[in-house]
Design a protein around this motif. Structure first.
Motif, mmCIF file in Angstrom:
data_model
loop_
_atom_site.group_PDB
_atom_site.id
_atom_site.type_symbol
_atom_site.label_atom_id
_atom_site.label_comp_id
_atom_site.label_asym_id
_atom_site.label_seq_id
_atom_site.Cartn_x
_atom_site.Cartn_y
_atom_site.Cartn_z
ATOM 1 N N UNK A 195 -14.898 -2.091 16.448
ATOM 2 C CA UNK A 195 -14.876 -0.769 15.642
ATOM 3 C C UNK A 195 -15.113 -0.739 14.110
ATOM 4 N N UNK A 196 -16.039 0.191 13.663
ATOM 5 C CA UNK A 196 -16.365 0.071 12.205
ATOM 6 C C UNK A 196 -15.696 0.898 11.655
ATOM 7 N N UNK A 197 -14.766 0.180 10.592
ATOM 8 C CA UNK A 197 -13.783 0.834 9.806
ATOM 9 C C UNK A 197 -14.019 1.476 8.652
ATOM 10 N N UNK A 198 -14.949 0.777 7.863
ATOM 11 C CA UNK A 198 -15.525 1.272 6.672
ATOM 12 C C UNK A 198 -16.976 0.560 6.418
ATOM 13 N N UNK A 199 -17.906 0.912 5.803
ATOM 14 C CA UNK A 199 -19.174 0.473 5.495
ATOM 15 C C UNK A 199 -19.504 0.871 4.108
ATOM 16 N N UNK A 200 -20.048 -0.171 3.364
ATOM 17 C CA UNK A 200 -20.495 -0.094 1.839
ATOM 18 C C UNK A 200 -19.337 0.573 1.168
ATOM 19 N N UNK A 201 -18.369 0.070 1.206
ATOM 20 C CA UNK A 201 -17.002 0.632 0.455
ATOM 21 C C UNK A 201 -17.026 0.093 -0.814
ATOM 22 N N UNK A 202 -17.282 0.729 -1.743
ATOM 23 C CA UNK A 202 -17.314 0.253 -3.428
ATOM 24 C C UNK A 202 -15.760 0.437 -4.182
ATOM 25 N N UNK A 203 -15.008 0.800 -3.335
ATOM 26 C CA UNK A 203 -13.459 0.978 -4.066
ATOM 27 C C UNK A 203 -12.639 0.097 -3.451
ATOM 28 N N UNK A 204 -11.284 0.520 -3.577
ATOM 29 C CA UNK A 204 -9.915 -0.245 -3.041
ATOM 30 C C UNK A 204 -10.223 0.130 -1.327
ATOM 31 N N UNK A 205 -9.579 -1.206 -1.056
ATOM 32 C CA UNK A 205 -9.410 -1.132 0.522
ATOM 33 C C UNK A 205 -7.917 -0.876 1.149
ATOM 34 N N UNK A 206 -8.310 -0.164 2.029
ATOM 35 C CA UNK A 206 -6.983 0.092 2.757
ATOM 36 C C UNK A 206 -7.205 -0.249 4.256
ATOM 37 N N UNK A 207 -6.327 -0.865 4.998
ATOM 38 C CA UNK A 207 -6.652 -1.032 6.666
ATOM 39 C C UNK A 207 -5.798 -0.191 7.282
ATOM 40 N N UNK A 208 -5.912 0.133 8.472
ATOM 41 C CA UNK A 208 -5.261 0.959 9.397
ATOM 42 C C UNK A 208 -4.246 -0.165 9.890
#
Length: 224
Positions: A195-208
């Motif tokens: 499952x791809x949850x985020x790509x190329x995120x330049x900000x803060x991370x939140x995981x489900x």
């Protein structure tokens, strides 16, 4: 179960327009060093859940994760050659403005699965080694309950090939994926599919929250 893929921070080669490849001594520039410090805050509470920090052996990846590793207590830092940059062979150390005139450039752009760099490796081989490494490392660091989170610091084309595999894309489409310096990409692996949850995120991370089953949520789910 979940890997956080971090591309190294901006390097001196990035700002000089040079294809660094595996050339030794390529360090982060001032912005890259700031990005390495920012990574701790961007990960937030997820940092405390990390089972391991795995990285490419190259200097710019070591510098990117160094502040994070210093903050983590008892979390191993693992160097894995399978996450190393593409061996660009004779292309290494050359200006991108010169390389764009090479006949191989069009192959890299349009049919990367057929691209083999002179005295280097092919992008198809990169894809095989990187995806196999990430899947094997995920099995190792997913924890007893399968919900473990770990971080891998690598390079642009390497991460793009892993994302293409997770999306079920042919490698010839991987140039559609953008992975900027210091960006965060997250993939969750299950028995059935990634499952791809985020790509190329330049900000803060939140995981489900961890999935209780492998099936995709019909309708999209409730999110984090």
């Amino acid at each position: 179960m979940t890997v956080i893929l971090v591309r190294h921070g901006r390097s001196t080669a990035n700002t000089s327009g040079v294809l660094a490849g595996r050339t030794p001594g390529v360090a982060l520039d001032d912005k890259g060093r700031a990005q390495s410090l920012d990574l701790i805050g961007r990960l937030g509470d997820v940092a405390s859940r990390l089972q391991a920090v795995v990285r490419s052996p190259l200097q710019r990846c070591g510098e990117t994760v160094a502040p994070l590793v210093d903050q983590l207590d008892g979390v191993p830092e693992v160097i894995d050659d399978r996450l190393a940059e593409v061996d660009y062979g004779q292309w290494s150390g050359r200006k991108l403005t010169d390389l764009v005139n090479e006949p191989l450039w069009k192959t890299v752009q349009r049919n990367p699965s057929h691209a083999v760099f002179p005295d280097g490796e092919g992008l198809a081989d990169v894809s095989r080694r990187a995806t196999a490494a990430v899947r094997a490392l995920d099995r190792e660091y997913s924890g007893a309950d399968g919900h473990g989170v770990w971080l891998a610091c690598s390079h642009g084309d390497v991460i793009k090939s892993v994302v293409a595999d997770a999306l079920g894309m042919h490698l010839d489409a991987f140039q559609r994926i953008v992975v900027d310096p210091a960006s965060i990409t997250v993939i969750g692996y299950s028995h059935d599919r990634p499952y791809v949850l985020t790509v190329n995120n330049g900000g803060s991370l939140t995981l489900p929250a961890p999935r209780v089953h492998a099936d995709a949520e019909v309708g999209g789910g409730a999110g984090a």
